[in-house]
Design a protein around this motif. Sequence first.
Motif: not given
Length: 171
Positions: A73-74, A88-90, A150-153
């Motif tokens: 997604l990212d 992203k949510m959609m 953040p993506l990593h979390y």
Amino acid sequence: MALWRAYQRALAAHPWKVQVLTAGSLMGLGDIISQQLVERRGLQEHQRGRTLTMMSLGCGFVGPVVGGWYKVLDRFIPGTTKVDALKKMMLDQGAFAPCFLGCFLPLVGALNGLSAKDNWAKLQRDYPDALITNYYLWPAVQLANFYLVPLHYREDPASTTLVSIPPGLRL
């Protein structure tokens, strides 16, 4: 704070392992909370096997699948603006959530020993209510998740099983 720093160091050194273990831990904790606070089973009636099953699902299915999805997604929608988070949510709720739920529910059924026929009947019965229930809560949570974390979390809130489970849906 020392525990948080240790978690950050472990996440930096072994991101995939830590995310998978985090998903399993959160799913186990979510099941404990569900059994004790929602179902009010008490310690004597707590279904330890169910908690272990949920932890296993977190480590073996939810963590890897959701972690992989967030990376895809990212890459597909890079950025952290409000508009990016909304996109992203959609996509997450419109495409991923229905598919994920359609895989998760039968996997739970199989782990609970349902036959293929019974599992299919259970999926047909429970899926619509589970998906509708998902839409009451997770779009707002995921919007905040994609905008603030953040993506990593990032860890999918659905992986915690703190999700509202429709009446009659047994795990």
